[in-house]
Enzyme design. Structure first.
Site, PDB file in Angstrom:
ATOM      1  N   ASP A  88      -3.339   7.824   7.516  1.00 17.90           N
ATOM      2  CA  ASP A  88      -2.286   7.164   6.743  1.00 17.90           C
ATOM      3  C   ASP A  88      -2.591   5.678   6.587  1.00 17.90           C
ATOM      4  O   ASP A  88      -1.677   4.852   6.506  1.00 17.90           O
ATOM      5  CB  ASP A  88      -0.898   7.380   7.371  1.00 17.90           C
ATOM      6  CG  ASP A  88       0.227   6.994   6.417  1.00 17.90           C
ATOM      7  OD1 ASP A  88      -0.033   6.855   5.208  1.00 17.90           O
ATOM      8  OD2 ASP A  88       1.362   6.813   6.891  1.00 17.90           O
ATOM      9  N   HIS A 108      -5.522  12.045   5.535  1.00 21.09           N
ATOM     10  CA  HIS A 108      -4.392  11.343   4.902  1.00 21.09           C
ATOM     11  C   HIS A 108      -4.812   9.893   4.686  1.00 21.09           C
ATOM     12  O   HIS A 108      -4.757   9.086   5.621  1.00 21.09           O
ATOM     13  CB  HIS A 108      -3.147  11.407   5.797  1.00 21.09           C
ATOM     14  CG  HIS A 108      -1.920  10.837   5.168  1.00 21.09           C
ATOM     15  ND1 HIS A 108      -0.709  11.507   5.168  1.00 21.09           N
ATOM     16  CD2 HIS A 108      -1.683   9.669   4.543  1.00 21.09           C
ATOM     17  CE1 HIS A 108       0.205  10.774   4.562  1.00 21.09           C
ATOM     18  NE2 HIS A 108      -0.365   9.641   4.165  1.00 21.09           N
ATOM     19  N   HIS A 158       5.573  14.588   3.089  1.00 21.34           N
ATOM     20  CA  HIS A 158       6.077  13.407   3.791  1.00 21.34           C
ATOM     21  C   HIS A 158       7.433  13.844   4.340  1.00 21.34           C
ATOM     22  O   HIS A 158       8.415  13.908   3.606  1.00 21.34           O
ATOM     23  CB  HIS A 158       6.221  12.224   2.834  1.00 21.34           C
ATOM     24  CG  HIS A 158       6.710  10.986   3.520  1.00 21.34           C
ATOM     25  ND1 HIS A 158       5.925   9.877   3.699  1.00 21.34           N
ATOM     26  CD2 HIS A 158       7.895  10.701   4.107  1.00 21.34           C
ATOM     27  CE1 HIS A 158       6.610   8.958   4.362  1.00 21.34           C
ATOM     28  NE2 HIS A 158       7.813   9.434   4.625  1.00 21.34           N
ATOM     29  N   LYS A 194       0.955  17.098  -2.762  1.00 22.63           N
ATOM     30  CA  LYS A 194       1.679  16.227  -1.832  1.00 22.63           C
ATOM     31  C   LYS A 194       3.099  16.034  -2.330  1.00 22.63           C
ATOM     32  O   LYS A 194       3.328  15.634  -3.472  1.00 22.63           O
ATOM     33  CB  LYS A 194       0.974  14.869  -1.738  1.00 22.63           C
ATOM     34  CG  LYS A 194       1.699  13.817  -0.906  1.00 22.63           C
ATOM     35  CD  LYS A 194       1.636  14.113   0.583  1.00 22.63           C
ATOM     36  CE  LYS A 194       2.576  13.245   1.404  1.00 22.63           C
ATOM     37  NZ  LYS A 194       1.987  12.026   1.903  1.00 22.63           N
ATOM     38  N   HIS A 245      -4.685   6.403   1.900  1.00 28.08           N
ATOM     39  CA  HIS A 245      -4.243   5.750   0.656  1.00 28.08           C
ATOM     40  C   HIS A 245      -5.387   4.854   0.191  1.00 28.08           C
ATOM     41  O   HIS A 245      -5.652   3.817   0.811  1.00 28.08           O
ATOM     42  CB  HIS A 245      -2.978   4.926   0.913  1.00 28.08           C
ATOM     43  CG  HIS A 245      -1.817   5.783   1.312  1.00 28.08           C
ATOM     44  ND1 HIS A 245      -0.996   6.400   0.393  1.00 28.08           N
ATOM     45  CD2 HIS A 245      -1.384   6.173   2.532  1.00 28.08           C
ATOM     46  CE1 HIS A 245      -0.085   7.113   1.039  1.00 28.08           C
ATOM     47  NE2 HIS A 245      -0.293   6.997   2.336  1.00 28.08           N
ATOM     48  N   HIS A 284       1.861  12.722   9.318  1.00 30.28           N
ATOM     49  CA  HIS A 284       2.143  11.575  10.201  1.00 30.28           C
ATOM     50  C   HIS A 284       3.393  11.752  11.076  1.00 30.28           C
ATOM     51  O   HIS A 284       4.350  10.989  10.984  1.00 30.28           O
ATOM     52  CB  HIS A 284       2.230  10.266   9.414  1.00 30.28           C
ATOM     53  CG  HIS A 284       2.943  10.322   8.084  1.00 30.28           C
ATOM     54  ND1 HIS A 284       4.189  10.840   7.932  1.00 30.28           N
ATOM     55  CD2 HIS A 284       2.561   9.909   6.851  1.00 30.28           C
ATOM     56  CE1 HIS A 284       4.550  10.746   6.667  1.00 30.28           C
ATOM     57  NE2 HIS A 284       3.580  10.194   5.985  1.00 30.28           N
TER      58      HIS A 284
HETATM   59  C1  NCD Z   1       2.380   4.610   2.576  1.00 28.80           C
HETATM   60  C2  NCD Z   1       1.952   3.719   1.412  1.00 28.80           C
HETATM   61  O1  NCD Z   1       2.073   2.495   1.524  1.00 28.80           O
HETATM   62  O2  NCD Z   1       1.442   4.250   0.420  1.00 28.80           O
HETATM   63  N1  NCD Z   1       3.183   3.841   3.484  1.00 28.80           N
HETATM   64  C3  NCD Z   1       3.432   4.109   4.783  1.00 28.80           C
HETATM   65  O3  NCD Z   1       4.237   3.390   5.375  1.00 28.80           O
HETATM   66  N2  NCD Z   1       2.862   5.101   5.417  1.00 28.80           N
HETATM   67  C4  NCD Z   1       3.103   5.820   2.044  1.00 28.80           C
HETATM   68  C5  NCD Z   1       3.417   6.849   3.088  1.00 28.80           C
HETATM   69  O4  NCD Z   1       2.565   7.627   3.494  1.00 28.80           O
HETATM   70  O5  NCD Z   1       4.565   6.883   3.524  1.00 28.80           O
HETATM   71 ZN    ZN Z   2       0.752   8.037   3.689  1.00 29.12          ZN
END
Ligand code: NCD
Ligand code: ZN
Length: 356
Positions: free
Chosen positions: A260, A26, A152, A113, A28, A187
């Site tokens: 995450d 996971h 999510h 997702k 970003h 998460h």
């Molecule tokens: C994530 C993001 O900023 O893309 N933020 C987070 O708080 N985890 C998105 C997500 O996974 O919720």
């Molecule tokens: Zn995330």
């Protein structure tokens, strides 16, 4: 004393640990300037990463997916990580055509997702009702093709501390309606989620982040407000954290690592409407080693970061190894002048020294 962490007797006084290379299920990786910072930090420690599709425009079709994958690979190559493999995901949205999912799968995307609309960063478009008949074909297509549904798991309209628990009936509904569909509740932060995932069939698994092994709600709002501890789902109680910690070291293959890691610009975190997301990739290996060591569970670390996730996704295990040694290092206060990492300025005990 050194040794393999697979040998329980050697673990006690280990100062050096070597495992199979790791996966982050996971991540970003963002776009443009943030992408150029996020990719090398993830690729430095993780052989593969499941790439979240919440960019702009979202990864909802093959054109965007291919372009995004190429951008990630380009940065990884130019940063000296030619072997890094981005595992791409497609964003599931209301009104989506099931044919799009089949195409995505044929293109090699491993997961869809689904974000409930409004749940988190860039989720203006997402799923407003998991039970809507139109989505049935999409989930059936994924089930038939062996594509994972990554969710999510929060109900955005519920009170913030209840959002994850309120999603669990949707999770159960999905698992019952689509008994062969592989589902990952991302998460997880609550005892209730741990229990639900344990009680559901082996088609249902969960990722655990490193920050949720360390934080409770008090670390976010208990003293002065700490925006760098703010993420979705928000960290919960001591009891919830204890349940998540137990799940991580349990050796139960339903629980595996997904960082995450979610970098945001400092000015978008330290402001009146701060973004959710914590940048953890630079510190994740050190903190995982520290946490597993503190629980006398270093022998379980390798499965958590390099086996259970790959097996659930039906991917081959990584080849090669990663080595960490116990040696203090100070986490930078800031990266590239505008991203504050988790544990900024703190001294951590473990560091990665080698990948081969
Ligand atoms: C994530 C993001 O900023 O893309 N933020 C987070 O708080 N985890 C998105 C997500 O996974 O919720
Ligand atoms: Zn995330």
């Amino acid at each position: 004393m050194t040794g393999s962490i697979n040998n329980e007797k050697e673990v006690v006084m280990n100062t050096r640990i070597t495992t199979r290379k790791w996966d982050d299920f996971h991540a970003h990786l963002r776009q443009e300037e943030l992408l150029r910072i996020a990719v090398p930090h993830t690729a430095a420690y993780f052989e593969r990463a499941l790439v979240m599709p919440n960019i702009k425009p979202p990864v909802c079709d093959m054109l965007v997916a291919k372009r995004y994958r190429n951008e990630i690979l380009d940065v990884a190559h130019r940063s000296g990580y030619p072997d890094f493999e981005p595992l791409m995901t497609i964003k599931i949205v209301d009104g989506m055509n099931s044919g799009t999912v089949s195409l995505a799968h044929a293109f090699g995307m491993v997961a869809g997702k689904a974000y409930p609309v409004g749940a988190t960063t860039n989720s203006e478009e997402g799923v407003s009702d998991f039970r809507h008949p139109r989505l049935r074909r999409v989930f059936e297509e994924m089930e038939a093709g062996g594509m994972v549904l990554s969710v999510h798991g929060e109900m955005p309209l519920a009170p913030s501390l209840e959002r994850e628990a309120r999603f669990l009936c949707e999770l159960e509904w999905l698992a019952t309606q689509f008994p062969k569909l592989k589902i990952v509740m991302e998460h997880i932060t609550t005892r209730k989620a741990v229990e639900a995932v344990c009680s559901l069939p082996s088609t249902v698994a969960a990722t655990i982040t490193v920050h949720h092994l360390f934080l409770t709600l008090d670390d976010v709002i208990g003293g002065k407000l700490n925006p760098h501890h703010f993420c979705k789902p928000i960290a919960k109680t001591l009891d919830d954290r204890a349940a998540v910690q137990e799940a991580a070291i349990s050796g139960n293959p339903k629980f595996f690592f997904g960082s995450d890691s979610a970098p945001h610009r400092r000015e978008n975190k330290e402001c009146g409407a701060g973004e959710a997301g914590i940048f953890t990739s630079p510190v994740a290996p050190s903190l995982l080693a520290e946490f597993f060591e503190s629980r006398e569970s270093l022998h379980r670390l390798e499965s958590f970061v390099s086996r259970f996730g790959a097996e659930f996704y039906g991917l081959p295990l990584n080849k090669g190894t990663i080595t960490l040694i116990k040696e203090p290092w100070e986490v930078p206060r800031i990266y590239s002048s505008f991203i504050v990492p988790f544990k900024a300025g703190e001294t951590l005990q473990w560091k990665v020294v080698e990948r081969s």
